[in-house]
Design a protein around this motif. Structure first.
Motif, PDB file in Angstrom:
ATOM      1  N   LEU A 180       1.194  -0.088   6.889  1.00 29.38           N
ATOM      2  CA  LEU A 180      -0.127  -0.412   7.423  1.00 29.38           C
ATOM      3  C   LEU A 180      -0.572   0.547   8.522  1.00 29.38           C
ATOM      4  CD1 LEU A 180      -2.411  -2.562   7.296  1.00 29.38           C
ATOM      5  CD2 LEU A 180      -1.214  -3.779   9.105  1.00 29.38           C
ATOM      6  N   GLU A 181       0.355   0.915   9.385  1.00 27.18           N
ATOM      7  CA  GLU A 181      -0.030   1.744  10.533  1.00 27.18           C
ATOM      8  C   GLU A 181      -0.521   3.116  10.063  1.00 27.18           C
ATOM      9  OE1 GLU A 181       1.842   3.242  14.821  1.00 27.18           O
ATOM     10  OE2 GLU A 181       3.161   2.370  13.293  1.00 27.18           O
ATOM     11  N   THR A 182       0.239   3.731   9.166  1.00 27.95           N
ATOM     12  CA  THR A 182      -0.174   5.040   8.638  1.00 27.95           C
ATOM     13  C   THR A 182      -1.491   4.919   7.876  1.00 27.95           C
ATOM     14  OG1 THR A 182       2.144   5.683   8.444  1.00 27.95           O
ATOM     15  CG2 THR A 182       0.556   7.002   7.212  1.00 27.95           C
ATOM     16  N   ARG A 183      -1.638   3.807   7.135  1.00 29.25           N
ATOM     17  CA  ARG A 183      -2.870   3.590   6.368  1.00 29.25           C
ATOM     18  C   ARG A 183      -4.077   3.505   7.308  1.00 29.25           C
ATOM     19  NH1 ARG A 183      -0.485  -0.304   3.212  1.00 29.25           N
ATOM     20  NH2 ARG A 183      -1.640  -1.999   4.161  1.00 29.25           N
ATOM     21  N   ASP A 184      -3.904   2.778   8.403  1.00 28.53           N
ATOM     22  CA  ASP A 184      -5.000   2.663   9.372  1.00 28.53           C
ATOM     23  C   ASP A 184      -5.368   4.033   9.956  1.00 28.53           C
ATOM     24  OD1 ASP A 184      -5.208  -0.062   9.012  1.00 28.53           O
ATOM     25  OD2 ASP A 184      -4.339  -0.616  10.945  1.00 28.53           O
ATOM     26  N   LEU A 185      -4.358   4.804  10.353  1.00 33.35           N
ATOM     27  CA  LEU A 185      -4.616   6.133  10.914  1.00 33.35           C
ATOM     28  C   LEU A 185      -5.278   7.045   9.885  1.00 33.35           C
ATOM     29  CD1 LEU A 185      -1.208   6.704  12.767  1.00 33.35           C
ATOM     30  CD2 LEU A 185      -3.453   6.457  13.863  1.00 33.35           C
ATOM     31  N   ASP A 189      -6.423  -8.586   7.223  1.00 27.48           N
ATOM     32  CA  ASP A 189      -5.094  -8.392   7.824  1.00 27.48           C
ATOM     33  C   ASP A 189      -4.025  -8.341   6.747  1.00 27.48           C
ATOM     34  OD1 ASP A 189      -5.900  -8.234  10.417  1.00 27.48           O
ATOM     35  OD2 ASP A 189      -6.051 -10.421  10.615  1.00 27.48           O
TER      36      ASP A 189
END
Lengths: 110, 110, 110
Positions: free
Chosen positions: A67-72, B110
């Protein structure tokens, strides 16, 4: 990989943002810029009986990176798309399974 | 979303059915008609050494809506495709993950 | 089904290999050759600010057939692609869910 498949964008616009966008995405993914594919698919869209301009849509096809990489990743894409003054666009991420991916005919992962 | 990606159809045929089809699909999904994307992808098909007409195929890309909605949705699409006197066609549904979908760069779920 | 979606290939090249390739894939899958779809998607690729040739990529869309069949299938595709003297290419397999696939509007599987 990652593949960015664009529909509803001008090729010239993608040319214009391609270098800084890929530089930034490569940093996010911690990989070389030559892993990236930017490709505009040719299509014709229809609404209410008429041909219309295709809605700007980007499908990112890659291996799962969380999720974190996807958000960035999507924040970076959005910044460059917005620099083209395109007000509305959507991005969807699709994953390939690592055991279903073959480079030059050889499976890379168990 | 939902996106209906057509391969092997004439744009004129999709124009002809687009309004009543989308009206009916919007009712099935209980959402506005402007959520729908009808898009013909450009491609060239090959069989037995020759270029042939592309087999009529529709990929529906959307969020998971369950079997009952899927059945209603495909029955509606089929009714309009058959009104074009296209005897054979296939429909496949693919889902996007809600946590992997971004509108104007912002994750919606989310 | 199975569908082989080619990007970055010449239609003429795919014509040339289509018959022996499909014969071999049909044997691997133990099904008729007329189940196979070979389709070249039209696209334009971009890198470093310029339009470039699209990287040769094949997405195979089918129902899950397991690792062993996948390995045989990709080895066969690779053999024919390499006979065209294309040195680098990638293949990814994507699966359709059987309960999400409709032939002429009728769901084939529970």
């Amino acid at each position: 990989m990652p593949q960015l498949l664009f529909r509803g964008f001008n090729v010239e616009d993608i040319c214009q943002i391609s270098k800084p966008l890929v530089d930034e995405l490569a940093e996010i993914c911690d990989c070389g810029t030559d892993n990236f594919i930017l490709e505009c698919l040719h299509s014709t869209s229809i609404f209410d009986g008429k041909v219309i301009e295709t809605f700007p849509f980007i499908e990112v096809k890659w291996f799962e990176r969380g999720l974190e990489t996807r958000d960035l990743f999507s924040t970076s894409i959005a910044k460059y798309i917005q620099s083209l003054e395109i007000p509305e666009f959507e991005i969807a991420f699709s994953t390939f399974r690592e055991d279903s991916y073959y480079v030059n005919g050889k499976r890379c992962f168990d």
